[in-house]
Design a protein around this motif. Structure first.
Motif, mmCIF file in Angstrom:
data_model
loop_
_atom_site.group_PDB
_atom_site.id
_atom_site.type_symbol
_atom_site.label_atom_id
_atom_site.label_comp_id
_atom_site.label_asym_id
_atom_site.label_seq_id
_atom_site.Cartn_x
_atom_site.Cartn_y
_atom_site.Cartn_z
ATOM 1 N N ALA A 80 0.833 -1.208 0.000
ATOM 2 C CA ALA A 80 0.000 0.000 0.000
ATOM 3 C C ALA A 80 0.865 1.255 0.000
ATOM 4 C CB ALA A 80 -0.939 -0.019 1.198
ATOM 5 N N TYR A 81 1.846 1.293 0.880
ATOM 6 C CA TYR A 81 2.719 2.466 0.942
ATOM 7 C C TYR A 81 3.524 2.631 -0.354
ATOM 8 C CZ TYR A 81 1.938 3.658 5.870
ATOM 9 O OH TYR A 81 1.387 4.076 7.054
ATOM 10 N N ALA A 82 3.966 1.523 -0.953
ATOM 11 C CA ALA A 82 4.729 1.601 -2.195
ATOM 12 C C ALA A 82 3.879 2.190 -3.321
ATOM 13 C CB ALA A 82 5.238 0.211 -2.579
ATOM 14 N N LEU A 83 2.610 1.804 -3.383
ATOM 15 C CA LEU A 83 1.717 2.353 -4.401
ATOM 16 C C LEU A 83 1.491 3.846 -4.181
ATOM 17 C CD1 LEU A 83 -0.879 -0.562 -4.596
ATOM 18 C CD2 LEU A 83 0.721 0.112 -6.397
ATOM 19 N N ILE A 84 1.315 4.228 -2.925
ATOM 20 C CA ILE A 84 1.113 5.647 -2.619
ATOM 21 C C ILE A 84 2.358 6.447 -2.989
ATOM 22 C CG2 ILE A 84 0.770 7.299 -0.743
ATOM 23 C CD1 ILE A 84 -0.949 5.077 0.624
ATOM 24 N N GLU A 85 3.545 5.884 -2.663
ATOM 25 C CA GLU A 85 4.796 6.554 -3.029
ATOM 26 C C GLU A 85 4.921 6.695 -4.542
ATOM 27 O OE1 GLU A 85 9.614 6.144 -2.117
ATOM 28 O OE2 GLU A 85 8.338 4.347 -2.129
ATOM 29 N N ALA A 86 4.371 5.724 -5.280
ATOM 30 C CA ALA A 86 4.425 5.740 -6.751
ATOM 31 C C ALA A 86 3.417 6.706 -7.358
ATOM 32 C CB ALA A 86 4.197 4.339 -7.289
ATOM 33 N N GLY A 87 2.627 7.374 -6.514
ATOM 34 C CA GLY A 87 1.700 8.381 -7.018
ATOM 35 C C GLY A 87 0.263 7.934 -7.145
ATOM 36 N N ILE A 88 -0.049 6.738 -6.668
ATOM 37 C CA ILE A 88 -1.424 6.241 -6.757
ATOM 38 C C ILE A 88 -2.308 7.024 -5.790
ATOM 39 C CG2 ILE A 88 -2.909 4.251 -6.320
ATOM 40 C CD1 ILE A 88 -1.340 4.165 -8.946
ATOM 41 N N LYS A 89 -3.423 7.514 -6.347
ATOM 42 C CA LYS A 89 -4.378 8.300 -5.567
ATOM 43 C C LYS A 89 -5.669 7.486 -5.372
ATOM 44 C CE LYS A 89 -2.001 12.234 -5.547
ATOM 45 N NZ LYS A 89 -0.772 11.779 -6.213
#
Length: 556
Positions: A80-89
């Motif tokens: 989850a954190y990796a996706l958020i870091e990748a810009g996923i909103k």
């Protein structure tokens, strides 16, 4: 029951901190008596109650892994954190192209408040490109075996080598998420406030045109998971085998152990049925047929529940599964969160012979827990719908509404409006309702064969042909006929032991099968043509692609 092997060490980033808080943050502005429904909480709860219980087993690969609930929950948090870091909103679509679809993705993507968009690994690159474009996917998780399907895309992509090792790109992605989290843990992940937000976007097979995106919600996913666990008796002692269809959230709700496979491999399936304590699995009748007929097949020491959908199981299949101590649970789904009806076995059925019992077991039954009733209706004046009588004869269409019906077809308001006309989802499945209230599908409207003015159910013909002792599998479609308009054409897979028997004599087999079928079918329903084939075209979950057979027939 599995124990976590000492030699299967997870990456350091997969190990949760001591005294980790297993609780999501509380969204602001909500009343004290309301928590939005979200199936992600099942995993967090399981990790809090049984942290050391084996959650996930993935062994039939060069680098096997086993994770308990504490470790698996940490890995999902990292994702989850990796996706958020990748810009996923929130609301972004994250595509997943992998065998059996990653168990991680069904939870980690939701934890990032994004939408999981699983894509069938059997699609062509052109079809995958269409879905990526139509869904507006912002990120792709793809297995190394299917990386060619996203070659050339500009969408950010992470390729998994399915190794579980620190140098695997997917593991490195999870490690970056752990670092990005700064150890804020689950409390640092704000859960979705709107339980009617889309959780998953699954595309249809596109049998009658471009595939449509079936959008389903967090609330519906939560309620469907409860129903799936309840209706199939999943609990924390259960061991569920992934082999195409899955119960990703029902299993975490039940705190069960899940055993995954990269492909539908019958030797591997039987290895696990015999030695891994499997209690449940799902599969279409075509998959069940191959399981029962596999060389490794034998009677199991303990009963196993097989959840069957896609079409009705035949008497022959039910008998063979029972001989192997496999109990069939027949369910039905159509643009829903998995099943929304179940065939509920009655006490007196045990006294019936297999032929009579199978006729009753082949019905789609009654509404699932958390689902509304499945109605069988006809249109009376072009607008109003009315229920058919419970006579087992009058044919109507199955319609349904309620908690576990899809939200919409993504970016397709016209298709949604058509499907939801009259305030119900119209399935396109033709059925009757029996005196006990149970629903029984006669055929898909597009699969019904009209021969000389008579309606022929392709399902009924398939059931009759499958009773022949040399038939492993049968599929029937309409073929043009100069006199009758249409007549049935049957495609047959022979049992292994019958292949040599009928070698170079397929025309004799066809005559034998027709003679056999005359005892079970009216003359207008008898197949005019019979073709023995080595295999049938199928989806990744084992459902027969009748549109492919119709294309073949159209060339004849």
């Amino acid at each position: 029951m599995y124990k976590l092997p000492e030699h299967l060490r997870p990456t350091p980033e997969s190990l949760p901190p001591k005294d980790a808080i297993l609780r999501l943050a509380v969204p602001e502005g909500l009343p004290v008596n309301i928590t939005p429904l979200n199936p992600l909480v099942f995993l967090i709860r399981a990790a809090a109650i049984f942290p050391d219980k084996v959650a996930l087993v993935h062994h039939d690969v060069p680098n096997p892994v086993t994770y308990n609930y504490a470790i698996w929950a940490q890995r999902i948090q990292n994702l989850a954190y990796a996706l958020i870091e990748a810009g996923i909103k929130p609301g972004d679509r994250v595509a997943v192209i992998a065998p059996n679809w990653y168990a991680d993705a069904h939870h980690g993507i939701l934890a990032a408040r994004a939408v999981i968009t699983p894509i069938n690994i059997r699609l062509t690159k052109g079809e995958v490109d269409y879905i990526l474009n139509h869904s507006g996917a912002k990120f792709v998780l793809v297995d190394h075996e299917f990386a060619h399907l996203v070659q050339g895309t500009s969408i950010p992509t992470i390729i998994s080598e399915d190794s579980g090792k620190p140098d695997d790109p997917y593991e490195q992605f999870l490690a970056s998420g752990r670092k990005f989290s700064q150890e804020n843990g689950w409390l640092g992940l704000a859960p979705e406030k709107n339980e009617n937000a889309v959780a998953a976007l699954c595309y249809t097979s596109g049998t009658t045109g471009r595939p449509k995106g079936v959008a389903t919600t967090l609330r519906g996913s939560y309620l469907a998971a409860l129903a799936n666990a309840f209706e199939t008796s999943l609990n924390r002692e259960s061991v569920y085998l992934w082999q195409g269809w899955t119960f990703p959230w029902a299993n975490t709700f039940a705190m069960a152990t899940q055993v995954t496979l990269r492909t539908v491999s019958y030797p591997h399936i039987w290895k696990h049925l015999l030695h891994s304590g499997i209690s449940h699995y799902c599969g279409a009748p075509t998959v069940q047929i191959s399981i029962a007929a596999a060389p490794e097949a034998r009677r199991l020491a303990k009963p196993v529940k097989a959840i069957i959908a896609g079409s009705a199981p035949t008497a022959a299949l039910i008998g063979e599964l029972e001989n192997r101590n496999i109990k069939a649970i027949h369910v039905y789904a159509n643009q829903t969160y998995g099943p929304f009806t179940r065939n509920y076995e009655r006490p007196h059925w045990s006294s019936l012979d297999i032929q009579e019992r199978s006729k009753l077991m082949s019905r789609q039954g009654h509404g699932f827990a958390t689902s509304d009733e499945a109605r069988v209706v006809v249109q009376t004046d072009g607008k109003e719908i009315s229920d058919v009588p419970m006579d087992g004869l009058t044919v109507g269409e199955i319609v349904v509404r309620g908690n576990i019906v899809m939200k919409e077809y993504f970016n397709d308001p016209e298709a949604t409006k058509t499907a939801f006309r009259g305030g119900y989802f119209h399935s396109g499945d033709l059925a009757v309702r029996h005196s006990d209230g149970s629903v029984a599908i006669i055929d898909r409207s597009k699969d019904l064969i009209i021969s000389g003015g008579e309606n022929v159910s392709s399902l009924a013909v398939e059931q009759a042909l499958a009773a022949h002792p040399d038939v492993l599998e049968a599929s029937v479609v309409a073929r043009s006929h100069p006199k009758w308009g249409e007549r049935p054409m049957a495609f047959i897979i022979l049992r292994i032991e019958a292949i040599e028997k009928w070698a170079d004599r397929h025309h004799h087999f066809a005559a034998d099968l027709k003679q056999f079928a005359r005892n079970h079918l009216p003359g207008f329903a008898l197949p005019e043509w019979i073709k023995v084939v080595p295999e049938l075209p199928k989806t990744s979950t084992g459902k027969i692609l009748k549109h492919a057979l119709r294309k073949e027939v159209a060339k004849l």
